[in-house]
Design a protein around this motif. Sequence first.
Motif, PDB file in Angstrom:
ATOM      1  N   SER A  63     -37.355 -16.663 -10.533  1.00  0.00           N
ATOM      2  CA  SER A  63     -35.944 -16.315 -10.578  1.00  0.00           C
ATOM      3  C   SER A  63     -35.820 -14.911 -11.135  1.00  0.00           C
ATOM      4  O   SER A  63     -36.660 -14.475 -11.919  1.00  0.00           O
ATOM      5  N   ASP A  65     -32.877 -14.141 -12.627  1.00  0.00           N
ATOM      6  CA  ASP A  65     -31.695 -14.343 -13.459  1.00  0.00           C
ATOM      7  C   ASP A  65     -32.067 -14.131 -14.921  1.00  0.00           C
ATOM      8  O   ASP A  65     -32.788 -14.942 -15.505  1.00  0.00           O
ATOM      9  N   SER A  67     -30.444 -14.590 -17.532  1.00  0.00           N
ATOM     10  CA  SER A  67     -29.956 -15.636 -18.426  1.00  0.00           C
ATOM     11  C   SER A  67     -30.785 -16.908 -18.326  1.00  0.00           C
ATOM     12  O   SER A  67     -30.689 -17.781 -19.190  1.00  0.00           O
ATOM     13  N   TYR A 395     -38.047  -9.540 -14.381  1.00  0.00           N
ATOM     14  CA  TYR A 395     -36.636  -9.771 -14.711  1.00  0.00           C
ATOM     15  C   TYR A 395     -35.902  -8.476 -15.072  1.00  0.00           C
ATOM     16  O   TYR A 395     -34.762  -8.518 -15.519  1.00  0.00           O
ATOM     17  N   GLU A 418     -30.724 -10.822  -4.252  1.00  0.00           N
ATOM     18  CA  GLU A 418     -30.681 -12.211  -4.714  1.00  0.00           C
ATOM     19  C   GLU A 418     -31.383 -13.137  -3.719  1.00  0.00           C
ATOM     20  O   GLU A 418     -31.032 -14.308  -3.557  1.00  0.00           O
ATOM     21  N   LYS A 421     -32.548 -16.393  -4.947  1.00  0.00           N
ATOM     22  CA  LYS A 421     -31.548 -17.455  -5.086  1.00  0.00           C
ATOM     23  C   LYS A 421     -31.118 -17.994  -3.725  1.00  0.00           C
ATOM     24  O   LYS A 421     -30.982 -19.211  -3.532  1.00  0.00           O
TER      25      LYS A 421
END
Length: 479
Positions: A63, A65, A67, A395, A418, A421
């Motif tokens: 990922s 992301d 967060s 990241y 993205e 995702k």
Amino acid sequence: MRKVTLFPSLLLLGSLSLTTACSTTHSAGSATAAAQGATASPAAAPTVDPTRIKGLTIVNDSSNDRSCPWATSYPSVPGAEAATAAMKKDVDSYLADYLGTDAAGQSTGCGSGSGASQVPELNISFVFLVASGDVLGVRLLTQDHTGTGDGLSTKTYWYDGAAHAAVAASGLVADGSRPAFLAAVKAQLKQREGSDPALVAGLRAADIDDASFTSDGALKLSFDRGTVGVPAGGRMTVVLPRATVTPWLSAFGRRAQQQTVKPGGTLDLGATGTPTAAVPTETASGTDTTDCAKVKCIALTFDDGPAVTYTATLLKYLAQYKARVTFFTVGQNVAAHPELVRAEARAGHEVGNHSWSHPDLTRLTTAQVKQQLDRTSAAIKAATGTAPTLFRPPYGAVDAQVKAATTLSPVLWDVDTEDWKYRDAAKVARTVIDKASRNDVVLMHDIHPTSVAAVPEILKTLTAEGYRFVTVSHLRATL
């Protein structure tokens, strides 16, 4: 490898980063022993050259992301499908827990717990223990930063090519020898500071899930934090000398011991049809003379590879449009498939550094950052003859300490497709076409077939709009 809620430990993450290479001279067990402050460690297992494993593929996913960052990686070896399935099941289970939601749709993972770290992270990587004769051994290393604990758990996966079956760590010991084996293990554990008498007394052979041989034939057992001792005691390791353990080994255990001590050099698991993926032969036609101060340029970048067979397909697409891009490669994948990295460089593309096993570098010490980047740069240089000058922090996580640990220049991005995702080629292509503008750096991943499938439309459309595709270094140099 227990499924528990864990907390970051930079020291043990350093151990993880030291042990994920197939070509490293450190074993996972020896690094863990060092992390415990041991004064001496047993001999490490011999190194394994992953390029000699015919048909090997590395299964990657991640990922981007910030967060909820995660990255997973494990090997798929033809003939050892049962072992691959076992690794996949455990990896999928860990990831599901990390990302999980309850029946009401509320998050139950990724740092949502009351004792969670402010910045969660899941990283699963691997190291080969042995790949020789009819024996395959792999260790998965999981670093989970979501709660209380040291964050590191390990598990070994064995495959018996003669029996065509996956073998648990406890299967290295013969059934009839397990009482004596367990008694010896418990005797060592009882002497360890921090061990829990009740946990040690209740230990069963089936509870042992990390067992491997050293280069001198000793059997090394590793126990995750809290398995046989109080949590503050950390990880514990038991080593049974060769003379002691050999009489207790199963027939497969003896072969695993033999192939570790004296590898045969080839791996034969009885797989039928393990063709080697074709390597692209495209060659760059001279130096790129594009002047990005005068024409519209764009820098496509591809992270996390190389990946069989997606990277090879991507190289063919790029050659059709004479496009040049930058690949930010992961070291353990470079070690497994240097031929693809050579093909990237030969075709005129730039090869950059994306760390060895995709951890958040800002969580590491300076020495650990250097370890992650230096080993990857060495692998790239061994494959291409040229050391990289750029790195992309996993990241996009970079700070002053990370920058100070390396002479490589960091590269982030202007457009995140993205694609990690949305596994949708049309959506990825449309994102680049709609959002990218002159001199932008675009983030994509060549480990996803949908991302590779999006490239022809991107190249066709943007070429028609007057764009030229260049490497990041070329873009920087000509602006």
